[in-house]
Motif scaffolding. Sequence first.
Motif, mmCIF file in Angstrom:
data_model
loop_
_atom_site.group_PDB
_atom_site.id
_atom_site.type_symbol
_atom_site.label_atom_id
_atom_site.label_comp_id
_atom_site.label_asym_id
_atom_site.label_seq_id
_atom_site.Cartn_x
_atom_site.Cartn_y
_atom_site.Cartn_z
ATOM 1 N N ALA B 19 55.410 -32.546 26.321
ATOM 2 C CA ALA B 19 56.369 -32.000 27.279
ATOM 3 C C ALA B 19 55.618 -31.218 28.368
ATOM 4 O O ALA B 19 54.550 -30.679 28.111
ATOM 5 N N TYR B 20 56.225 -31.190 29.570
ATOM 6 C CA TYR B 20 55.586 -30.491 30.692
ATOM 7 C C TYR B 20 55.446 -29.002 30.391
ATOM 8 O O TYR B 20 56.395 -28.352 29.967
ATOM 9 N N GLN B 21 54.239 -28.494 30.612
ATOM 10 C CA GLN B 21 54.016 -27.061 30.372
ATOM 11 C C GLN B 21 53.787 -26.353 31.687
ATOM 12 O O GLN B 21 52.961 -26.759 32.492
ATOM 13 N N ARG B 22 54.530 -25.275 31.891
ATOM 14 C CA ARG B 22 54.347 -24.479 33.082
ATOM 15 C C ARG B 22 52.999 -23.781 33.000
ATOM 16 O O ARG B 22 52.634 -23.281 31.945
ATOM 17 N N ARG B 23 52.287 -23.752 34.126
ATOM 18 C CA ARG B 23 51.010 -23.036 34.151
ATOM 19 C C ARG B 23 51.273 -21.541 33.918
ATOM 20 O O ARG B 23 52.158 -20.958 34.517
ATOM 21 N N LYS B 24 50.499 -20.967 33.008
ATOM 22 C CA LYS B 24 50.634 -19.512 32.804
ATOM 23 C C LYS B 24 50.055 -18.812 34.030
ATOM 24 O O LYS B 24 48.927 -19.070 34.409
ATOM 25 N N THR B 25 50.843 -17.933 34.671
ATOM 26 C CA THR B 25 50.285 -17.273 35.838
ATOM 27 C C THR B 25 49.281 -16.227 35.385
ATOM 28 O O THR B 25 49.438 -15.594 34.345
#
Lengths: 126, 156
Positions: B19-25
Motif C-alpha cells: 500500500a502507498y506510504q506517505r513520506r514521513k516528514t
Amino acid sequence: MPSAPAGTLYRGREGMWSWVAHRVTGVAIFFFLLVHVLDTSLVRVSPEAYDAVIGTYKNPVMGLGEAGLVAAVVFHAFNGIRIMLVDFWSKGTRYQRVMLWVVMGLFVVTMAGFLPRHLMHVFGGE
Amino acid sequence: MTTTTQAAARLPIENPGQAYQRRKTTRGNFELYGWVFMRASGVVLLVLIFAHLFVNLVAGEGISAIDFGFVAGKWASPFWQVWDLVMLWLAMLHGTNGVRTIINDYAERDGLRMWLKIALYTAFVVVVTLGTLVIFTFDPCPPGAAADLLPSFCTT
Ligand code: HEM
Ligand code: HEM
C-alpha cells in the motif's frame, strides 16, 4: 514565458486578482499597524505629546487615508472569510467566484454605511 | 526516445503490492500550524478590529473625539485593555507570518531574504514589546499633567 493555459481556476481571472488584492491589503495594514502602535505609545510620554501628534492627523488628507485603511481592512476581512470557505466548505471551490461577488457586495454595503458618517466627522458638519 | 530507455531510467519498484506510504516528514509541521493559525486568528481579528474601528471611528464623535482623554477613558477598563492586548498580539503574529510568506515568495537571493526576515522579526519584537508595555504601564491620570487634557474622573 509559458502562455496562460485556458480554463484554470485561477490564473488571470477573478481568483488571481482577489489574491493580489488580499496580498496588497495585508501588507498595507501591516505597515499601518507598525506606525499605529508607535504613535499610540505616545500616551506614555505625556498627554500633550499624544494630543499634539494626533492633532496633526486631524485633517482632510489623513481623513481620506483613514477611509482607505478601513476599505483595505474590510476587503481583507471579507475576502479572508471567502478564502476559508474555499478551503473548508466542500462546495467552496465551485462557488469561489460567486463568493467574490458576495464579498464585493458586502464591501459596498459596509463602506456605504461607514463613509458618509466618517466624512461628516472629517469635514466638520457633525 | 524509445520506450526501452525510458523504462531503464526508472527506479525499480521495491514492493509492487505494498500500500502507498506517505513520506514521513522530517521538518516538522511548522507550515501547517502557520496555515491553521492564519485562519483561526483571522476570524478572531475580524471581530476585534471591526469593533475597534466602530468604537473609534463611527460611534460618538468618531475620529474627531480621539485624544488622550479618550484613550484614558478606554484603558481605565480592563475590558478594553485585554481587548487591545489580544488584538495587538494576534494582528502582529498574523501580519508577520503573512509578510514572511511574501518574503519567501519574492526574495530569491538567500542573503536578501535573510536580511528582510531579520528586519521583519526585529519589527515584530519591538512593536509587540512596546505595545504590551504601553497597555500595562498606562496611567490615565499622570501627575503634573494639565487637568483639561485628562479624563474627567481624574479630578474627582
Ligand atoms: C483609522 C483607524 C484607527 C483609529 C482611529 C485607531 C485608533 C486607536 C486608538 C485611539 C487607540 C488607543 C486605545 C484604544 O482606543 O483602544 C488604538 C490602539 C490600538 N489599535 Fe487602533 N485605530 C485604528 C485602526 C486600527 C487597525 C486597523 C488595527 C489593526 C490592524 C488597530 C490596532 C490597534 C492596536 C493593536 C492598539 C493597541 C496599541 C498598543 O498596545 O499600544 N487599530 N487605536
Ligand atoms: C480582519 C480580519 C482578518 C482576516 C479574516 C484575515 C484573513 C486572512 C487569511 C485567511 C489569509 C490567508 C492565509 C493563507 O493564504 O494561508 C490572510 C493572509 C494575510 N493577512 Fe490577514 N486577515 C485579517 C487581518 C489582517 C491584519 C490586521 C493584517 C496585518 C497586520 C493582515 C495581514 C495579512 C498578510 C500580510 C497576509 C499574507 C497574504 C499572502 O500571503 O498573500 N491580515 N489573512
